[in-house]
Scaffold this active site. Structure first.
Site, PDB file in Angstrom:
ATOM      1  N   ASP A 199       6.911  -9.600   0.146  1.00 32.66           N
ATOM      2  CA  ASP A 199       5.342  -9.605   1.013  1.00 32.66           C
ATOM      3  C   ASP A 199       5.855 -10.581   1.994  1.00 32.66           C
ATOM      4  OD1 ASP A 199       2.902  -9.097   1.748  1.00 32.66           O
ATOM      5  OD2 ASP A 199       2.272 -10.252   0.002  1.00 32.66           O
ATOM      6  N   HIS A 206       8.701  -5.972   9.786  1.00 36.08           N
ATOM      7  CA  HIS A 206       9.156  -4.996   8.857  1.00 36.08           C
ATOM      8  C   HIS A 206      10.622  -4.832   9.311  1.00 36.08           C
ATOM      9  CE1 HIS A 206       5.489  -4.411   7.242  1.00 36.08           C
ATOM     10  NE2 HIS A 206       4.878  -3.937   8.242  1.00 36.08           N
ATOM     11  N   LEU A 252      25.651  -1.342  -8.731  1.00 29.77           N
ATOM     12  CA  LEU A 252      24.388  -1.693  -8.813  1.00 29.77           C
ATOM     13  C   LEU A 252      23.398  -0.450  -8.452  1.00 29.77           C
ATOM     14  CD1 LEU A 252      22.228  -3.940  -8.051  1.00 29.77           C
ATOM     15  CD2 LEU A 252      22.833  -3.735  -5.652  1.00 29.77           C
TER      16      LEU A 252
HETATM   17  C1  FPP Z   1       4.803  -6.342   2.802  1.00 30.14           C
HETATM   18  O1  FPP Z   1       4.659  -7.181   4.040  1.00 30.14           O
HETATM   19  C2  FPP Z   1       5.878  -5.401   3.244  1.00 30.14           C
HETATM   20  C3  FPP Z   1       5.756  -4.177   3.218  1.00 30.14           C
HETATM   21  C4  FPP Z   1       4.464  -3.482   3.232  1.00 30.14           C
HETATM   22  C5  FPP Z   1       6.933  -3.258   3.574  1.00 30.14           C
HETATM   23  C6  FPP Z   1       8.386  -3.660   3.012  1.00 30.14           C
HETATM   24  C7  FPP Z   1       9.063  -2.844   3.574  1.00 30.14           C
HETATM   25  C8  FPP Z   1      10.538  -3.530   4.045  1.00 30.14           C
HETATM   26  C9  FPP Z   1      10.812  -4.950   3.755  1.00 30.14           C
HETATM   27  C10 FPP Z   1      11.357  -2.385   4.674  1.00 30.14           C
HETATM   28  C11 FPP Z   1      12.007  -1.943   3.493  1.00 30.14           C
HETATM   29  C12 FPP Z   1      12.870  -0.828   4.105  1.00 30.14           C
HETATM   30  C13 FPP Z   1      13.722   0.068   3.258  1.00 30.14           C
HETATM   31  C14 FPP Z   1      14.578   0.946   4.061  1.00 30.14           C
HETATM   32  C15 FPP Z   1      13.526   0.263   2.055  1.00 30.14           C
HETATM   33  P1  FPP Z   1       3.259  -7.201   4.740  1.00 30.14           P
HETATM   34  O2  FPP Z   1       3.334  -6.480   5.933  1.00 30.14           O
HETATM   35  O3  FPP Z   1       2.051  -6.829   3.707  1.00 30.14           O
HETATM   36  O4  FPP Z   1       2.998  -8.886   5.178  1.00 30.14           O
HETATM   37  P2  FPP Z   1       1.636  -9.747   5.435  1.00 30.14           P
HETATM   38  O5  FPP Z   1       1.234  -9.885   3.880  1.00 30.14           O
HETATM   39  O6  FPP Z   1       2.288 -10.919   6.096  1.00 30.14           O
HETATM   40  O7  FPP Z   1       0.795  -9.043   6.116  1.00 30.14           O
END
Ligand code: FPP
Length: 245
Positions: free
Chosen positions: A23, A40, A134
């Site tokens: 997050d 992201h 893994l």
């Molecule tokens: C939450 O941060 C994150 C997500 C909803 C997306 C997580 C995805 C990735 C890290 C990419 C993964 C990639 C692959 C290829 C599996 P948020 O957007 O809710 O952050 P905020 O709380 O600051 O708004």
């Protein structure tokens, strides 16, 4: 992570399975006056670092929450960016995962995705199927309630009795032990419909770090905290039984 800190850790205190709620990508980008979506992209880099690190130090199972069943309600542009990132990552990273000995599983309700994306998922899973270093589970369009319901439907459909064991055999992570440690970045202290069944006895660890800033050092701090925990699984310390107490 340095080899030195890996050597210092006792193997018996290393979790077998770590689950991660990644997050804070949006806030990380906003603090830099960048569009949320670029957070992201940096989030993918943080995930690649963590996969490499887990493989190096010998954590055998890693499960990450990449897209929840509730994330469809985000702005269309953000959802599209995430889908593009998943497609690119599946195309580009599958050979690298294979090289690192990673076995990839994409878990969740995949019926919502395009045929192209489902094909890429199947290809990446096939390419990495025989790896044993893994196991990496990427939860996509995943929700803990969905998981329990689909497992119950599968058991009922097979004519078996619904028990703890038969249900667990049909959950999305039936190929893994339950997580020992859940890490959530981004400062929120909640589960957000992640592995509801599987987290029953998992140790929870929360950090204010935003996901793109999460690195090997931060992961090792979570492992060190985990190593101090006393796990009782509903029993009493030191495995004493009622008769022996
Ligand atoms: C939450 O941060 C994150 C997500 C909803 C997306 C997580 C995805 C990735 C890290 C990419 C993964 C990639 C692959 C290829 C599996 P948020 O957007 O809710 O952050 P905020 O709380 O600051 O708004």
């Amino acid at each position: 992570m340095s080899k030195k800190s890996a050597d210092r850790r006792q193997p018996q205190t290393l979790p077998r399975h770590v689950a991660v709620v990644m997050d804070g990508n949006g806030r990380w980008a906003q603090r830099r006056f960048l569009p949320r979506t670029s957070g992201h992209k940096f989030g993918v880099d943080a995930l690649k670092r963590l996969v490499r690190h887990c493989a190096e130090i010998g954590v055998p199972y890693l499960t990450v929450f990449a897209f929840s069943s509730e994330n469809w309600s985000r702005p269309a542009e953000e959802v599209q960016t995430l889908m593009d990132l998943f497609v690119k990552a599946l195309e580009r990273e599958a050979p690298e995962l294979a090289r690192q000995g990673v076995q990839l599983h994409v878990v969740g309700d995949l019926t919502a995705f395009s045929a192209e994306m489902r094909g890429l998922i199947a290809q990446a899973q096939a390419l990495t199927r025989d790896n044993t270093r893994l196991v990496l589970n990427v939860a996509l369009n995943y929700g803990g309630r969905w998981d329990v319901v689909q497992a119950a439907q599968a058991v009922a459909g097979s004519g078996q009795e619904i028990t703890t064991e038969t249900l667990a055999q049909h959950l999305a992570l039936a190929h893994c032990p339950d997580p020992d440690l859940l890490i959530r970045t981004g400062g929120e202290h909640r589960i957000s419909n992640f592995l509801l069944w599987q987290l029953a006895y998992t140790e929870l660890y929360f950090t204010d770090l935003l996901w793109p800033d999460f690195n090997a050092e931060a992961f090792d701090a979570a492992l060190a905290d985990f190593a101090q925990r006393q796990r009782r699984f509903g029993g009493v310390p030191d495995g004493k039984t009622r008769a022996a107490a």
